[in-house]
Design a protein around this motif. Sequence first.
Motif, mmCIF file in Angstrom:
data_model
loop_
_atom_site.group_PDB
_atom_site.id
_atom_site.type_symbol
_atom_site.label_atom_id
_atom_site.label_comp_id
_atom_site.label_asym_id
_atom_site.label_seq_id
_atom_site.Cartn_x
_atom_site.Cartn_y
_atom_site.Cartn_z
ATOM 1 N N LEU A 154 0.854 -1.183 0.000
ATOM 2 C CA LEU A 154 0.000 0.000 0.000
ATOM 3 C C LEU A 154 0.889 1.230 0.000
ATOM 4 N N PHE A 155 0.790 2.012 -1.073
ATOM 5 C CA PHE A 155 1.608 3.204 -1.178
ATOM 6 C C PHE A 155 1.059 4.292 -0.267
ATOM 7 N N GLN A 156 1.945 5.165 0.257
ATOM 8 C CA GLN A 156 1.575 6.161 1.252
ATOM 9 C C GLN A 156 0.389 7.014 0.797
ATOM 10 N N HIS A 157 -0.458 7.327 1.758
ATOM 11 C CA HIS A 157 -1.637 8.173 1.558
ATOM 12 C C HIS A 157 -2.647 7.539 0.597
ATOM 13 N N GLY A 158 -2.533 6.247 0.345
ATOM 14 C CA GLY A 158 -3.507 5.558 -0.478
ATOM 15 C C GLY A 158 -3.461 5.889 -1.952
ATOM 16 N N SER A 159 -2.340 6.427 -2.438
ATOM 17 C CA SER A 159 -2.272 6.822 -3.843
ATOM 18 C C SER A 159 -2.140 5.633 -4.785
ATOM 19 N N ALA A 160 -1.735 4.470 -4.277
ATOM 20 C CA ALA A 160 -1.608 3.293 -5.134
ATOM 21 C C ALA A 160 -1.548 2.035 -4.289
ATOM 22 N N VAL A 161 -1.849 0.917 -4.933
ATOM 23 C CA VAL A 161 -1.740 -0.381 -4.264
ATOM 24 C C VAL A 161 -1.251 -1.406 -5.279
ATOM 25 N N TYR A 162 -0.363 -2.289 -4.825
ATOM 26 C CA TYR A 162 0.137 -3.383 -5.655
ATOM 27 C C TYR A 162 -0.158 -4.690 -4.943
ATOM 28 N N ARG A 163 -0.721 -5.635 -5.688
ATOM 29 C CA ARG A 163 -0.979 -6.969 -5.162
ATOM 30 C C ARG A 163 -0.356 -7.990 -6.101
ATOM 31 N N GLY A 164 0.504 -8.831 -5.544
ATOM 32 C CA GLY A 164 1.143 -9.811 -6.407
ATOM 33 C C GLY A 164 2.341 -10.457 -5.764
ATOM 34 N N GLU A 165 3.295 -10.822 -6.586
ATOM 35 C CA GLU A 165 4.461 -11.569 -6.127
ATOM 36 C C GLU A 165 5.636 -10.642 -5.818
ATOM 37 N N PHE A 166 6.403 -11.035 -4.799
ATOM 38 C CA PHE A 166 7.617 -10.315 -4.406
ATOM 39 C C PHE A 166 8.784 -11.290 -4.317
ATOM 40 N N SER A 167 9.979 -10.757 -4.504
ATOM 41 C CA SER A 167 11.193 -11.529 -4.290
ATOM 42 C C SER A 167 12.249 -10.605 -3.698
ATOM 43 N N CYS A 168 12.702 -10.921 -2.500
ATOM 44 C CA CYS A 168 13.733 -10.120 -1.825
ATOM 45 C C CYS A 168 13.394 -8.630 -1.835
ATOM 46 N N ASP A 169 12.195 -8.308 -1.386
ATOM 47 C CA ASP A 169 11.739 -6.926 -1.200
ATOM 48 C C ASP A 169 11.303 -6.226 -2.487
ATOM 49 N N LEU A 170 11.393 -6.867 -3.635
ATOM 50 C CA LEU A 170 11.021 -6.235 -4.886
ATOM 51 C C LEU A 170 9.905 -7.015 -5.574
ATOM 52 N N ARG A 171 9.084 -6.309 -6.339
ATOM 53 C CA ARG A 171 8.048 -6.989 -7.118
ATOM 54 C C ARG A 171 8.721 -7.880 -8.161
ATOM 55 N N GLU A 172 8.309 -9.120 -8.208
ATOM 56 C CA GLU A 172 8.925 -10.077 -9.128
ATOM 57 C C GLU A 172 7.887 -11.138 -9.482
ATOM 58 N N GLY A 173 7.560 -11.242 -10.782
ATOM 59 C CA GLY A 173 6.532 -12.180 -11.200
ATOM 60 C C GLY A 173 5.279 -11.435 -11.628
#
Length: 276
Positions: A154-173
């Motif tokens: 959840l990005f600060q102040h609700g400006s964006a949201v990402y749902r999915g896969e992560f790898s070592c702190d980064l979005r991956e997949g």
Amino acid sequence: PPVLSSASGSADTSSAVSAASSSVRSKASSHVKNDPGRFVIQRPGNGPDDFPKAQKTYFDLDIGERPLDADDDFDSSVREHYRHTFRSGAVYDGEWLSGMRDGLGRQVWRDGTEYVGEWHRGRAGGKGQLTLSHGDCYIGFWVNGRAHGLGTYLFQHGSAVYRGEFSCDLREGFGVERWADGSSFEGQFRKGEKWGYGWMRWPDDSYYMGTWHANALVGAGRFAARDGPIYQGQWEDSSPHGLGVYQWPDSKMYEGGYLMDKKHGFGVLREPGKPP
């Protein structure tokens, strides 16, 4: 030389394509600067001045330290609950096993960052939620103190949201990214950036479906504006580059080559009722 020429009473196709391409480049890069998950989500070095700069995550800060007032059998195989204030100023309240934070627990660092969830051998491991001091929040799975597996950012102040896969702190997949302005992206990520096949829609209902490379439109793809032009073909750095087809709402169409947004090489302009 290019075969394409201006049609009587209509704008030059090069100008039209250039304007549309500029719009696409602007759209493609509009959310990159503040892209959630684009960078490592934990940077304790940006917190209090006494945070060790060499440490990479919050969970690396207090490894090896244990409560001084623990029972003699503290290192046994039985989990015990203790509240402990580390030398760094962070406060942990939760379970310990064999002298390490292990089990369920809550920790708050001096800058206000908070983690609540499962721990394993001194670091976040399992399910948990990290809320950073500036407002960003990650909820999901952890491995060895890193966001790893399925999660929600959840990005600060609700400006964006990402749902999915992560790898070592980064979005991956595979993941889905949605912004407060109505923009959305569904597709592949690599090292925190859009990379591979993806579909993106903007608030004005224009969309792009095709391949990405480091957050830019690269390779084969289709861009369409609502009640506007459509371009389908090759891209480079979010610009038409290579062979492509550009079609206007009135069915006028250009087929041919592009070189970084400009007509290049052979091309044919087709207009309804007129020979090419």
